[in-house]
Design an enzyme around this catalytic site. Structure first.
Site, PDB file in Angstrom:
ATOM      1  N   ARG A 178       6.621 -10.898  -5.237  1.00 34.57           N
ATOM      2  CA  ARG A 178       6.308  -9.465  -5.099  1.00 34.57           C
ATOM      3  C   ARG A 178       7.411  -8.767  -4.307  1.00 34.57           C
ATOM      4  O   ARG A 178       7.818  -7.648  -4.642  1.00 34.57           O
ATOM      5  CB  ARG A 178       4.951  -9.263  -4.420  1.00 34.57           C
ATOM      6  CG  ARG A 178       3.767  -9.635  -5.289  1.00 34.57           C
ATOM      7  CD  ARG A 178       2.462  -9.297  -4.602  1.00 34.57           C
ATOM      8  NE  ARG A 178       2.252  -7.850  -4.506  1.00 34.57           N
ATOM      9  CZ  ARG A 178       1.334  -7.281  -3.723  1.00 34.57           C
ATOM     10  NH1 ARG A 178       0.574  -8.030  -2.949  1.00 34.57           N
ATOM     11  NH2 ARG A 178       1.203  -5.977  -3.693  1.00 34.57           N
ATOM     12  N   CYS A 234       3.135  -4.855   4.460  1.00 30.51           N
ATOM     13  CA  CYS A 234       2.722  -5.684   3.320  1.00 30.51           C
ATOM     14  C   CYS A 234       2.430  -4.735   2.173  1.00 30.51           C
ATOM     15  O   CYS A 234       3.158  -3.766   1.974  1.00 30.51           O
ATOM     16  CB  CYS A 234       1.513  -6.548   3.682  1.00 30.51           C
ATOM     17  SG  CYS A 234       0.088  -5.592   4.258  1.00 30.51           S
TER      18      CYS A 234
END
Length: 283
Positions: A178, A234
């Protein structure tokens, strides 16, 4: 460890009057699953706090997928859950500590000095053969008086203004694919904030699910300078919090959470996006 307590520590203090146990279980994409699991079985006396209903504000244009509520709203919600300044708070989940760490971070940000995450979560408690209960815990509302620590929080403008600044390190806590922008199962844009380096939050734990101790966390972050300001993010400000906790365990003192994180960053179309490995930005 300063912020992590083992199952046996909680067992020995289970019925001490100033201990409040908080069940933080939550599954992304299944918003009712955590509460249902709590209603089926939990550590005796635990109260339930919901990531989205209690620890997040409604989603807006900006702020990310789990926006941080206002201090006033947080204080009301925490008080309704029976949390006060005088208690020792022990949070647990079954998501590797990510949800419990969100509560730990919020309470620490609000000035609470005795907040802990229980190692291994409910699975560790049950593995030890300890009792669980389906009884509904009676909650006595409390008054929580905040003493905010703004030095623990960063917003988008601060992050953007500090890109490429010497002495500032930006950490992306998501899994490496990611971070590199190879996959993005949740947010509409793949990639990372330019200049960020990747430390997957799950690497703060050992293979058996226990948390690495302070020395192990120091080794994990050995390439970072403890003199630097570190900003952690995040996807939505949840799984970054275990990394904030781990950095504190390792002795880092200048650590901030970018609460809106990637989902907030990409809500501003003008913000730059990077893909691939680590990048260097010059001033």
């Amino acid at each position: 460890m300063k912020h992590i307590v083992p199952v046996k520590w909680l067992l020995a203090r289970l019925y001490e009057p100033d201990i409040l146990i908080v069940d933080c279980r939550f599954q992304l994409g299944q918003p009712d699953a955590g509460r249902k699991a709590y209603e089926e079985s939990h550590i005796p006396g635990a109260v339930y706090i919901d990531l989205e209903q209690d620890l997040s504000a409604p989603i807006g244009e900006h702020g990310g997928r789990h926006p941080l509520p206002s201090i006033e709203e947080l204080v009301k919600r925490l008080g309704r859950s029976g949390i006060s300044n005088e208690q020792r708070i022990v949070a647990y989940d079954d998501q590797g500590g990510a949800m419990a760490s969100r509560l730990w971070w919020i309470l620490s940000y609000l000035g609470h000095s005795s907040v802990y995450v229980m190692e291994e979560g409910l699975a560790g408690w049950q593995k030890a053969g300890l009792p669980v209960s389906a009884d509904k815990t009676v909650i006595f509302p409390k008054t929580f008086v905040p003493q905010p620590r703004p030095e623990m929080l960063a917003d988008m403008q601060e992050v953007k203004s500090k890109l490429g600044t010497v002495g500032v390190t930006l950490i992306d806590s998501r899994e490496a694919p990611r971070y590199r922008g190879e996959v993005e199962p949740i947010d509409p844009v793949a990639g990372h904030i330019p200049g960020a380096i990747n430390f997957f939050w799950g690497e703060g734990r050992r293979a058996d699910g226990t948390w690495k101790n302070g020395d192990e966390q120091q080794a994990r972050f050995a390439d970072l300078s403890q003199d630097d300001e570190i900003i952690v993010y995040c996807g939505s400000g949840v799984t970054a919090t275990p990394n904030v906790l781990a950095l504190q365990e390792a002795g880092f003192t200048r650590v901030k959470l970018y609460a809106g994180s990637w989902s907030d960053w990409i809500s501003y179309s003008e913000n730059p996006v990077a893909v691939g490995g680590r990048e260097t930005i010059s001033e």
